[in-house]
Design a protein around this motif. Structure first.
Motif, short mmCIF file in Angstrom:
data_model
loop_
_atom_site.label_atom_id
_atom_site.label_comp_id
_atom_site.label_asym_id
_atom_site.label_seq_id
_atom_site.Cartn_x
_atom_site.Cartn_y
_atom_site.Cartn_z
N LEU A 280 4.88 7.47 4.13
CA LEU A 280 5.93 8.43 4.26
C LEU A 280 5.75 9.19 3.11
O LEU A 280 5.80 8.99 1.60
CB LEU A 280 7.33 8.02 4.04
CG LEU A 280 8.76 8.67 3.92
CD1 LEU A 280 8.92 9.00 4.48
CD2 LEU A 280 10.13 7.10 3.64
N LEU B 178 -4.98 -5.09 3.13
CA LEU B 178 -4.08 -5.26 4.27
C LEU B 178 -4.24 -4.95 5.81
O LEU B 178 -3.48 -5.25 6.51
CB LEU B 178 -2.47 -5.27 3.86
CG LEU B 178 -2.23 -3.95 2.67
CD1 LEU B 178 -2.76 -2.87 3.38
CD2 LEU B 178 -0.77 -3.46 2.53
N VAL C 210 0.74 -1.12 0.01
CA VAL C 210 0.52 -0.19 -0.04
C VAL C 210 0.77 1.22 0.10
O VAL C 210 0.37 2.32 -0.37
CB VAL C 210 -1.48 0.34 1.39
CG1 VAL C 210 -0.63 -0.17 2.47
CG2 VAL C 210 -1.72 1.47 0.74
P1 NAP Z 1 -3.78 6.05 4.09
O1 NAP Z 1 -5.60 5.62 4.39
O2 NAP Z 1 -3.70 6.03 3.06
O3 NAP Z 1 -3.57 6.43 5.50
C1 NAP Z 1 -2.22 7.45 6.12
C2 NAP Z 1 -3.19 8.37 6.37
O4 NAP Z 1 -2.22 9.72 6.93
C3 NAP Z 1 -4.41 9.12 5.75
O5 NAP Z 1 -5.78 9.69 6.75
C4 NAP Z 1 -3.79 10.60 5.71
O6 NAP Z 1 -4.56 11.54 6.21
C5 NAP Z 1 -2.25 10.97 6.83
N1 NAP Z 1 -1.35 11.34 6.82
C6 NAP Z 1 -1.04 11.90 5.32
N2 NAP Z 1 -0.07 12.67 5.94
C7 NAP Z 1 0.02 13.43 6.89
C8 NAP Z 1 0.29 14.63 7.16
N3 NAP Z 1 0.93 14.86 6.87
N4 NAP Z 1 0.24 14.60 8.57
C9 NAP Z 1 -1.40 13.81 8.96
N5 NAP Z 1 -1.74 12.87 8.35
C10 NAP Z 1 -1.39 12.39 7.41
O7 NAP Z 1 -3.09 4.64 4.77
P2 NAP Z 1 -3.07 3.29 5.25
O8 NAP Z 1 -3.18 1.80 3.75
O9 NAP Z 1 -3.83 3.49 6.47
O10 NAP Z 1 -1.15 2.68 5.41
C11 NAP Z 1 -0.59 4.40 5.80
C12 NAP Z 1 0.77 3.81 5.97
O11 NAP Z 1 1.17 2.91 6.30
C13 NAP Z 1 1.05 2.90 4.26
O12 NAP Z 1 1.63 4.35 3.31
C14 NAP Z 1 2.33 2.42 4.46
O13 NAP Z 1 3.70 2.87 4.47
C15 NAP Z 1 2.68 2.01 6.10
N6 NAP Z 1 2.27 0.12 6.03
C16 NAP Z 1 3.23 -0.37 6.64
C17 NAP Z 1 2.79 -1.50 6.92
C18 NAP Z 1 3.88 -2.60 7.39
O14 NAP Z 1 4.54 -3.82 7.18
N7 NAP Z 1 4.86 -2.05 8.37
C19 NAP Z 1 2.40 -2.24 5.87
C20 NAP Z 1 0.73 -1.06 5.83
C21 NAP Z 1 1.06 -0.20 5.44
P3 NAP Z 1 -5.86 12.15 5.20
O15 NAP Z 1 -7.35 10.99 5.36
O16 NAP Z 1 -6.18 13.06 5.09
O17 NAP Z 1 -5.91 11.54 3.41
#
Ligand code: NAP
Length: 326
Positions: free
Chosen positions: A210, A99, A75
């Motif tokens: 990130l 996921l 993602v």
């Molecule tokens: P998502 O649905 O896009 O959620 C990310 C959230 O972060 C969104 O609500 C977004 O706000 C917010 N955001 C973005 N920039 C920001 C900022 N500058 N300040 C405050 N909030 C901010 O993504 P997700 O599917 O939950 O995944 C999130 C991240 O988890 C992925 O991008 C990935 O890097 C990480 N991840 C890690 C693993 C692992 O194996 N450890 C697995 C999966 C994902 P808005 O709602 O306003 O857009």
């Protein structure tokens, strides 16, 4: 003639079968990372690539002159150089949604493992150091009814809120780029300013993507605001945290401990001080790593790939590239 695609990582057999029905496929099928010279030779004439954690930058894109689409089986897409992809008119997709529960389970596992010292106490028992007498030195901290602060409340963050509220009766605070009224209403999650969240939470979980805005968004100042009894949990990417500031905060007792699935450098350098701290749980970036979820991610990436190379609009183009041509 079928479009040509390259799969730069091992994927389950049904995924290869599905792509092969539509495309001429070559693949890297070793658990070793693909060497760059092999990759660059393979992508020279392909229409699409399926991969994860490989930098899609100017040198990659200039090598693949026919490329239409790059499909991440993840993602996160911080491996995409968005400006370079726009310049080369190449689409990029990711795998949102499939996921969420699996990653939320793992992140919640980090919370529990950190608070109740599960990894540390597992080692103690296996090392033969479980002694008769008082267990006071083995005490941990409660998770239930404590305050969870989530920074980045998106798809995965929402699943964390559900676990925290419905399973552990936690008080949930969140800080996000935009407000989430439905989550607030459904789970009584409270939107707070970042500093307020940091100073009030017993568990601070970082779950943003990130990108240039979030790089090192948690550093010295932010750790200083946290309670000395609080735990910091990172399930996002290593680059969202100033890792040296985290090490300093742990060494200076500014926070109680950390649970980390991601690091600045992966795999972690064996000299990294975080590996020698008993109050830090370290995992090898396995948030989505279950057989079912990895199959679902690879299949979704494959569907994006097939659509992208056969002239259809793939369902999961990353937001920054939605204006690109198909
Ligand atoms: P998502 O649905 O896009 O959620 C990310 C959230 O972060 C969104 O609500 C977004 O706000 C917010 N955001 C973005 N920039 C920001 C900022 N500058 N300040 C405050 N909030 C901010 O993504 P997700 O599917 O939950 O995944 C999130 C991240 O988890 C992925 O991008 C990935 O890097 C990480 N991840 C890690 C693993 C692992 O194996 N450890 C697995 C999966 C994902 P808005 O709602 O306003 O857009």
């Amino acid at each position: 003639m079928k479009p040509k695609v390259y799969i730069a990582k091992p994927v389950p057999e049904p995924v290869i079968t599905y792509i092969s029905e539509h495309c001429d496929v070559r693949l890297w099928n070793s658990t070793e990372p693909i060497p760059q010279d092999v990759l660059y030779e393979e992508i020279a004439s392909v229409d699409g690539v399926l991969l994860s954690h490989i930098d899609i930058n100017e040198s990659f894109l200039s090598t693949a002159s026919n490329l239409k689409i790059v499909c991440n089986a993840s993602v996160g897409y911080d491996n995409f150089d968005i400006e370079a992809m726009k310049k080369y008119n190449v689409l990029g997709t990711h795998t949102p949604g499939v996921l969420d529960d699996t990653v939320a389970d793992l992140v919640f596992g980090l919370i529990l493992t950190s608070a109740r010292r599960l990894a540390e106490l597992d080692r103690l028992v296996k090392d033969g150091n479980w002694e008769k007498g008082s267990d006071t030195p083995l005490f941990g901290r409660d998770v239930h009814h404590q305050t969870l602060g989530i920074i980045g409340l998106g798809r995965i963050g929402e699943k964390l809120v559900k676990r925290a509220k419905c399973g552990f009766d936690m008080n949930v605070l969140y800080y996000n780029r935009s407000r989430k009224p439905v989550v607030e209403e459904t789970y009584d999650a409270k939107y707070t300013a970042l500093d307020e969240l940091l100073s009030q939470s017993d568990f601070v979980v970082l779950m943003t993507p990130l990108n240039p805005e979030t790089e090192k968004m948690i550093g010295k100042r932010e750790f200083h605001l946290m309670k000395p009894t609080a735990f910091f949990i990172n399930g996002s990417r290593g680059g969202t945290v100033d890792e040296q500031a985290l090490i300093d905060a742990l060494q200076d007792g500014e926070i109680a401990g950390a649970g980390l699935d991601v690091f600045q450098q992966e795999p972690v350098d064996s000299n990294n001080p975080l590996l020698r701290m008993p109050n830090v749980v370290t995992l090898p970036h396995i948030g989505s790593a279950t057989a079912q979820t990895r199959l679902d991610m690879a299949m979704l990436a494959a569907q994006n790939l097939v659509k992208g190379v056969t002239g259809e609009i793939p369902p999961n183009v990353v937001p920054e590239l939605k204006q690109q041509r198909n």
